[in-house]
Design an enzyme around this catalytic site. Structure first.
Site, PDB file in Angstrom:
ATOM      1  CG  HIS A 165     -68.622   2.138  24.105  1.00 63.57           C
ATOM      2  ND1 HIS A 165     -67.703   1.967  23.117  1.00 63.57           N
ATOM      3  CD2 HIS A 165     -68.314   1.232  25.065  1.00 63.57           C
ATOM      4  CE1 HIS A 165     -66.859   0.994  23.452  1.00 63.57           C
ATOM      5  NE2 HIS A 165     -67.210   0.529  24.632  1.00 63.57           N
ATOM      6  N   GLY A 166     -72.537   4.046  25.246  1.00 66.65           N
ATOM      7  CA  GLY A 166     -73.424   5.197  25.447  1.00 66.65           C
ATOM      8  C   GLY A 166     -74.877   4.787  25.546  1.00 66.65           C
ATOM      9  CB  ALA A 206     -69.268   2.585  31.280  1.00 73.28           C
ATOM     10  CB  THR A 207     -73.754   4.534  29.724  1.00 70.93           C
ATOM     11  OG1 THR A 207     -72.701   4.663  28.762  1.00 70.93           O
ATOM     12  CG2 THR A 207     -74.724   5.693  29.577  1.00 70.93           C
ATOM     13  CG  HIS A 227     -66.110  -3.313  25.157  1.00 76.62           C
ATOM     14  ND1 HIS A 227     -65.361  -2.292  25.690  1.00 76.62           N
ATOM     15  CD2 HIS A 227     -65.360  -4.426  25.274  1.00 76.62           C
ATOM     16  CE1 HIS A 227     -64.195  -2.781  26.104  1.00 76.62           C
ATOM     17  NE2 HIS A 227     -64.168  -4.068  25.858  1.00 76.62           N
ATOM     18  N   GLY A 228     -70.166  -2.002  25.667  1.00 80.14           N
ATOM     19  CA  GLY A 228     -71.370  -1.240  25.336  1.00 80.14           C
ATOM     20  C   GLY A 228     -72.645  -1.901  25.822  1.00 80.14           C
ATOM     21  CG  ASN A 256     -66.507  -4.086  29.432  1.00 77.25           C
ATOM     22  OD1 ASN A 256     -66.214  -5.066  30.076  1.00 77.25           O
ATOM     23  ND2 ASN A 256     -65.627  -3.414  28.706  1.00 77.25           N
ATOM     24  CG  ASP A 312     -62.913   0.004  29.524  1.00 77.40           C
ATOM     25  OD1 ASP A 312     -62.831  -0.941  28.717  1.00 77.40           O
ATOM     26  OD2 ASP A 312     -63.906   0.769  29.600  1.00 77.40           O
ATOM     27  CG  HIS A 313     -62.025   1.298  25.544  1.00 72.96           C
ATOM     28  ND1 HIS A 313     -62.120   0.684  24.312  1.00 72.96           N
ATOM     29  CD2 HIS A 313     -63.217   1.109  26.145  1.00 72.96           C
ATOM     30  CE1 HIS A 313     -63.318   0.141  24.181  1.00 72.96           C
ATOM     31  NE2 HIS A 313     -64.008   0.379  25.282  1.00 72.96           N
TER      32      HIS A 313
HETATM   33  P1  13P Z   1     -71.573   1.276  28.158  1.00 69.55           P
HETATM   34  O1  13P Z   1     -71.221   2.655  28.568  1.00 69.55           O
HETATM   35  O2  13P Z   1     -72.447   1.263  26.950  1.00 69.55           O
HETATM   36  O3  13P Z   1     -72.122   0.470  29.278  1.00 69.55           O
HETATM   37  O4  13P Z   1     -70.216   0.564  27.697  1.00 69.55           O
HETATM   38  C1  13P Z   1     -69.287   0.213  28.664  1.00 69.55           C
HETATM   39  C2  13P Z   1     -68.051  -0.302  28.057  1.00 69.55           C
HETATM   40  O5  13P Z   1     -68.053  -1.063  27.123  1.00 69.55           O
HETATM   41  C3  13P Z   1     -66.771   0.129  28.664  1.00 69.55           C
HETATM   42  O6  13P Z   1     -65.696  -0.296  27.921  1.00 69.55           O
END
Ligand code: 13P
Length: 281
Positions: A179-180, A231-232, A207-208, A229, A81-82
């Site tokens: 993101h976040g 993550a947070t 993303h995000g 996606n 990722d990224h």
């Molecule tokens: P979040 O942390 O907002 O869920 O974003 C995840 C993301 O896009 C990872 O690339």
């Protein structure tokens, strides 16, 4: 089974659903995402950022995800990722990652094309697909700060040209997510997203997505998004599990005891998202 993201995302595009991509930071999160995928019978993408790779090494994450894939009855992808430069992208490819993102979104249009093309050349030679990014997804991710970007949206015309010239396999688009942790409810620009969908014929990536209401995610899937996606929210779920266990068991010292609780929290969260995405829209 460990697979590339190419076949998964092409199938998702053809059949109008999306595949969840979840950022894993440690072995417990890999186990949690695997359990959720098995429970919901969903294909799954497990991904790590360069920041995560710095924590334990790409070989460590690859070994964990590969072990999960070997146990799984569903297809599993190990995705970078990224990836923010050529070396990181190529290094993950050599480690065995089965899907690579090169994020040149901070560069000029021409520089982004040239970087993406160079990664596509290496990865395609080894049969590994590449995700690229155009436009700026807001917020902060892995040291990339896009909180002050003025015009963050992906330009649909540029997106079509970018895909044509780079040969990338999927495209991360900036349509209003960040993101976040969101301060308010995120507003996705569906006009921009549908225009991109009209002009670009490869799977789009959102993303995000932590904190984006499920109804908006569904609308995105209807408008060409095939990879979503998160993550947070996984980090929050994991840490909540540990905090609660320690609060109720202040004398605990065995990581396995609070590990299982954290695994359960992440599993519950990811399973719910997988069920949402598996529906055909
Ligand atoms: P979040 O942390 O907002 O869920 O974003 C995840 C993301 O896009 C990872 O690339």
């Amino acid at each position: 089974m460990l697979v590339t993201s190419l076949e998964l995302l092409e199938d998702a595009k053809k059949n109008h659903y999306a595949v969840g991509a979840f950022n894993v930071e440690n072995m417990e999160m890999v186990i949690a995402v695997l359990k959720a995928a098995e429970e919901t019978k969903s294909p799954v993408i497990m991904q790590t950022t360069p920041g995560t790779i710095k924590y334990a090494g790409a070989d460590f994450y690859f070994a964990n995800i590969k072990a999960a894939a070997e146990r799984a009855s569903v297809p599993v992808v190990c995705h970078l990722d990224h990836g923010n430069n050529f070396e990181i992208a190529v290094s993950a490819f050599h480690t065995g990652y089965t899907s690579i993102m090169i994020d040149g979104s901070k560069l000029s249009f021409e520089e982004n094309i040239s970087l993406t093309k160079s990664v596509v050349k290496v990865c395609h030679a080894g049969g590994v697909p590449v995700e690229a990014e155009l436009g700026r997804v807001g917020g902060k991710e892995d040291g990339l700060d896009n909180t002050k970007t003025e015009n963050p949206f992906t330009d649909p015309g540029e997106a079509a040209e970018f895909v044509e010239r780079t040969g990338c396999d999927s495209l991360a688009v900036a349509v209003g997510t960040a993101h976040g942790v969101y301060k308010g409810v995120p507003q996705i620009n569906f006009d921009v997203l549908s225009k991109i969908h009209e002009l670009v014929n490869i799977p789009l990536v959102l993303h995000g997505t932590s904190g984006v209401p499920d109804e908006q995610v569904i609308e995105c899937i209807k408008t060409g998004v095939c990879k979503v996606n998160y993550a947070t929210d996984l980090r929050i779920a994991f840490t909540r599990g540990i905090k609660e266990y320690i609060k109720n068991n202040p004398d605990a010292f065995d990581p396995k005891k609070y590990g299982v609780v954290a695994i359960e929290e992440v599993k519950k969260y990811t399973a719910q998202k997988m069920l949402l995405m598996a529906k055909k829209f």
